[in-house]
Design an enzyme around this catalytic site. Structure first.
Site, PDB file in Angstrom:
ATOM      1  N   SER A   9      -1.862 -33.043  -2.788  1.00 56.03           N
ATOM      2  CA  SER A   9      -1.378 -34.342  -2.321  1.00 56.03           C
ATOM      3  C   SER A   9      -1.533 -34.432  -0.811  1.00 56.03           C
ATOM      4  O   SER A   9      -0.961 -33.625  -0.066  1.00 56.03           O
ATOM      5  CB  SER A   9       0.103 -34.517  -2.672  1.00 56.03           C
ATOM      6  OG  SER A   9       0.622 -35.607  -1.922  1.00 56.03           O
ATOM      7  N   HIS A  34      -4.991 -35.961  -4.685  1.00 52.31           N
ATOM      8  CA  HIS A  34      -3.858 -36.806  -5.084  1.00 52.31           C
ATOM      9  C   HIS A  34      -3.439 -37.668  -3.892  1.00 52.31           C
ATOM     10  O   HIS A  34      -3.134 -37.165  -2.814  1.00 52.31           O
ATOM     11  CB  HIS A  34      -2.706 -35.913  -5.530  1.00 52.31           C
ATOM     12  CG  HIS A  34      -1.560 -36.648  -6.143  1.00 52.31           C
ATOM     13  ND1 HIS A  34      -1.550 -37.064  -7.463  1.00 52.31           N
ATOM     14  CD2 HIS A  34      -0.382 -37.049  -5.618  1.00 52.31           C
ATOM     15  CE1 HIS A  34      -0.406 -37.664  -7.733  1.00 52.31           C
ATOM     16  NE2 HIS A  34       0.326 -37.688  -6.626  1.00 52.31           N
ATOM     17  N   ASP A  36      -0.875 -40.516  -2.636  1.00 51.03           N
ATOM     18  CA  ASP A  36       0.419 -41.142  -2.911  1.00 51.03           C
ATOM     19  C   ASP A  36       0.552 -42.452  -2.142  1.00 51.03           C
ATOM     20  O   ASP A  36       0.653 -42.452  -0.916  1.00 51.03           O
ATOM     21  CB  ASP A  36       1.551 -40.196  -2.496  1.00 51.03           C
ATOM     22  CG  ASP A  36       1.698 -39.034  -3.464  1.00 51.03           C
ATOM     23  OD1 ASP A  36       1.839 -39.291  -4.676  1.00 51.03           O
ATOM     24  OD2 ASP A  36       1.664 -37.875  -3.010  1.00 51.03           O
ATOM     25  N   MET A  38       2.855 -45.588  -1.393  1.00 49.21           N
ATOM     26  CA  MET A  38       4.276 -45.977  -1.473  1.00 49.21           C
ATOM     27  C   MET A  38       4.505 -47.248  -0.669  1.00 49.21           C
ATOM     28  O   MET A  38       3.897 -47.436   0.389  1.00 49.21           O
ATOM     29  CB  MET A  38       5.140 -44.862  -0.888  1.00 49.21           C
ATOM     30  CG  MET A  38       4.918 -43.509  -1.540  1.00 49.21           C
ATOM     31  SD  MET A  38       6.073 -42.296  -0.905  1.00 49.21           S
ATOM     32  CE  MET A  38       5.482 -40.812  -1.743  1.00 49.21           C
ATOM     33  N   HIS A  67      -1.891 -42.320  -7.064  1.00 50.22           N
ATOM     34  CA  HIS A  67      -0.554 -42.460  -7.648  1.00 50.22           C
ATOM     35  C   HIS A  67       0.136 -43.643  -6.978  1.00 50.22           C
ATOM     36  O   HIS A  67       0.568 -43.551  -5.829  1.00 50.22           O
ATOM     37  CB  HIS A  67       0.203 -41.136  -7.403  1.00 50.22           C
ATOM     38  CG  HIS A  67       1.605 -41.120  -7.898  1.00 50.22           C
ATOM     39  ND1 HIS A  67       2.492 -40.114  -7.585  1.00 50.22           N
ATOM     40  CD2 HIS A  67       2.289 -41.988  -8.702  1.00 50.22           C
ATOM     41  CE1 HIS A  67       3.660 -40.351  -8.168  1.00 50.22           C
ATOM     42  NE2 HIS A  67       3.570 -41.481  -8.831  1.00 50.22           N
ATOM     43  N   MET A  69       3.008 -45.974  -6.264  1.00 49.11           N
ATOM     44  CA  MET A  69       4.467 -46.143  -6.323  1.00 49.11           C
ATOM     45  C   MET A  69       4.786 -47.463  -5.626  1.00 49.11           C
ATOM     46  O   MET A  69       5.407 -47.500  -4.552  1.00 49.11           O
ATOM     47  CB  MET A  69       5.155 -44.941  -5.645  1.00 49.11           C
ATOM     48  CG  MET A  69       5.056 -43.672  -6.476  1.00 49.11           C
ATOM     49  SD  MET A  69       5.358 -42.176  -5.527  1.00 49.11           S
ATOM     50  CE  MET A  69       3.702 -41.869  -4.901  1.00 49.11           C
ATOM     51  N   MET A 138       6.925 -36.716 -13.294  1.00 49.60           N
ATOM     52  CA  MET A 138       7.522 -36.484 -11.975  1.00 49.60           C
ATOM     53  C   MET A 138       8.596 -35.408 -12.101  1.00 49.60           C
ATOM     54  O   MET A 138       9.526 -35.531 -12.898  1.00 49.60           O
ATOM     55  CB  MET A 138       8.163 -37.772 -11.439  1.00 49.60           C
ATOM     56  CG  MET A 138       7.201 -38.869 -11.049  1.00 49.60           C
ATOM     57  SD  MET A 138       5.897 -38.381  -9.902  1.00 49.60           S
ATOM     58  CE  MET A 138       6.832 -37.775  -8.501  1.00 49.60           C
ATOM     59  N   PHE A 144       9.125 -38.595  -1.502  1.00 45.51           N
ATOM     60  CA  PHE A 144       8.921 -37.666  -0.390  1.00 45.51           C
ATOM     61  C   PHE A 144       8.334 -36.346  -0.872  1.00 45.51           C
ATOM     62  O   PHE A 144       8.637 -35.890  -1.975  1.00 45.51           O
ATOM     63  CB  PHE A 144      10.258 -37.383   0.319  1.00 45.51           C
ATOM     64  CG  PHE A 144      10.870 -38.624   0.889  1.00 45.51           C
ATOM     65  CD1 PHE A 144      10.518 -39.083   2.152  1.00 45.51           C
ATOM     66  CD2 PHE A 144      11.780 -39.361   0.139  1.00 45.51           C
ATOM     67  CE1 PHE A 144      11.061 -40.254   2.652  1.00 45.51           C
ATOM     68  CE2 PHE A 144      12.333 -40.538   0.638  1.00 45.51           C
ATOM     69  CZ  PHE A 144      11.967 -40.983   1.906  1.00 45.51           C
ATOM     70  N   GLY A 146       8.063 -32.187  -0.370  1.00 46.27           N
ATOM     71  CA  GLY A 146       9.005 -31.138   0.032  1.00 46.27           C
ATOM     72  C   GLY A 146      10.346 -31.149  -0.673  1.00 46.27           C
ATOM     73  O   GLY A 146      11.303 -30.545  -0.192  1.00 46.27           O
ATOM     74  N   ASP A 176       4.139 -33.417 -10.912  1.00 41.24           N
ATOM     75  CA  ASP A 176       4.129 -33.793  -9.490  1.00 41.24           C
ATOM     76  C   ASP A 176       5.518 -33.667  -8.888  1.00 41.24           C
ATOM     77  O   ASP A 176       6.442 -34.360  -9.296  1.00 41.24           O
ATOM     78  CB  ASP A 176       3.639 -35.251  -9.398  1.00 41.24           C
ATOM     79  CG  ASP A 176       3.488 -35.755  -7.967  1.00 41.24           C
ATOM     80  OD1 ASP A 176       3.616 -34.957  -7.026  1.00 41.24           O
ATOM     81  OD2 ASP A 176       3.232 -36.970  -7.818  1.00 41.24           O
ATOM     82  N   GLY A 198       1.697 -30.820  -2.587  1.00 40.88           N
ATOM     83  CA  GLY A 198       1.524 -31.208  -1.185  1.00 40.88           C
ATOM     84  C   GLY A 198       1.897 -30.063  -0.274  1.00 40.88           C
ATOM     85  O   GLY A 198       1.040 -29.404   0.326  1.00 40.88           O
TER      86      GLY A 198
HETATM   87  C1  DX5 Z   1       6.355 -37.538  -4.351  1.00 36.17           C
HETATM   88  C2  DX5 Z   1       4.859 -37.563  -4.456  1.00 36.17           C
HETATM   89  C3  DX5 Z   1       4.269 -36.206  -4.549  1.00 36.17           C
HETATM   90  C4  DX5 Z   1       4.497 -35.337  -3.347  1.00 36.17           C
HETATM   91  C5  DX5 Z   1       4.401 -33.906  -3.741  1.00 36.17           C
HETATM   92  O1  DX5 Z   1       6.835 -38.817  -4.483  1.00 36.17           O
HETATM   93  O2  DX5 Z   1       4.463 -38.283  -5.602  1.00 36.17           O
HETATM   94  O3  DX5 Z   1       2.888 -36.275  -4.856  1.00 36.17           O
HETATM   95  O4  DX5 Z   1       3.604 -35.579  -2.323  1.00 36.17           O
HETATM   96  O5  DX5 Z   1       4.757 -33.112  -2.662  1.00 36.17           O
HETATM   97  P1  DX5 Z   1       5.356 -31.660  -2.857  1.00 36.17           P
HETATM   98  O6  DX5 Z   1       4.299 -30.848  -3.532  1.00 36.17           O
HETATM   99  O7  DX5 Z   1       5.655 -31.199  -1.468  1.00 36.17           O
HETATM  100  O8  DX5 Z   1       6.604 -31.789  -3.684  1.00 36.17           O
HETATM  101 ZN    ZN Z   2       2.367 -38.210  -6.336  1.00 32.78          ZN
END
Ligand code: DX5
Ligand code: ZN
Length: 218
Positions: A9, A34, A36, A38, A67, A69, A138, A144, A146, A176, A198
């Site tokens: 990601s 990937h 993201d 948002m 992805h 969102m 999910m 976010f 982390g 994810d 990520g």
């Molecule tokens: C969260 C995202 C993920 C995120 C994963 O809303 O959809 O793709 O970036 O990050 P890590 O691997 O750090 O949880």
């Molecule tokens: Zn994602």
């Protein structure tokens, strides 16, 4: 045994160097990228949209695993298809007609993913399982990078793995959120065959390619 794919990601990359960061993924063993998206409304964070995706499309030939969102999602699907997405994943809560939104993605000849939040039941896919390519489970609340992995979602991974295998469906199970060297093996054991990561890919302590290999092999 399914072959495990890794989809880094870019939410965790250095955005001041986004082109270089994407190029680093090219020969790193990553299978997908990937992305993201948002909107600060469907999730409490804001990232980027089609113009950025269009620019970074030039940096890699890897499939773009987008992805979304964002809500309402349907009217924006065309923009992401044209920007260079290969897989477009949407959340059922972001559309008033999931089946129709899936058809819109298919009309652009893109692969279709549907994402289930930790609290979204598996039954939401009952009527659409025959026309999707990917289920994105999910394992954190989206928004976010982390965050801490929510182990309860593994039951949903197991449920879909059994169903997909029994019914010989051609659907990927992607997971994810909070995937690291400890949680990756749990996700793989439950039946996921694509791992998004990520933080661990970009900040996992080794080079990007070593982090990817370690995630895949665990
Ligand atoms: C969260 C995202 C993920 C995120 C994963 O809303 O959809 O793709 O970036 O990050 P890590 O691997 O750090 O949880
Ligand atoms: Zn994602």
């Amino acid at each position: 045994m399914n072959q495990i794919k890794i989809s880094p990601s870019i939410l965790s990359c250095d955005f001041s160097e986004i082109g270089n960061e994407i190029e680093k993924l090219n020969n790193s063993g990553a299978d997908l990228i990937h992305i993201d998206v948002m909107d600060g409304h469907f999730v409490p964070n804001l990232t980027f949209g089609p113009p950025v995706i269009k620019k970074i499309r030039k940096c890699s030939k890897l499939p773009f695993d987008v992805h979304l969102m964002i809500s309402p999602v349907e009217k924006y699907i065309q923009n992401y298809a044209e920007a260079g997405a290969d897989i477009i994943t949407i959340h059922p809560e972001a559309t008033d007609n999931l089946s129709r939104s899936i058809d819109v993605i298919k009309s652009f000849s893109k692969k279709v993913g549907v994402s289930l939040n930790p609290e979204t039941p598996v039954s939401i896919l009952d009527d659409v399982l025959n026309k999707i390519d990917l289920i994105l489970i999910m394992s954190v609340h989206p928004g976010f990078a982390g965050q801490k992995f929510i182990p309860e979602v593994l039951d949903k991974v197991k449920f879909f793995r059994e169903k997909i295998d029994n019914e010989k469906l051609n659907i990927d199970i992607e997971i994810d959120g909070g995937i690291n060297f400890e949680t990756a093996p749990l996700a793989i054991k439950a039946g996921a065959n694509i791992l998004v990561s990520g933080t661990t890919v970009f900040e996992g302590g080794n080079s990007i390619s070593e982090n990817i290999e370690k995630l895949r092999k665990h």
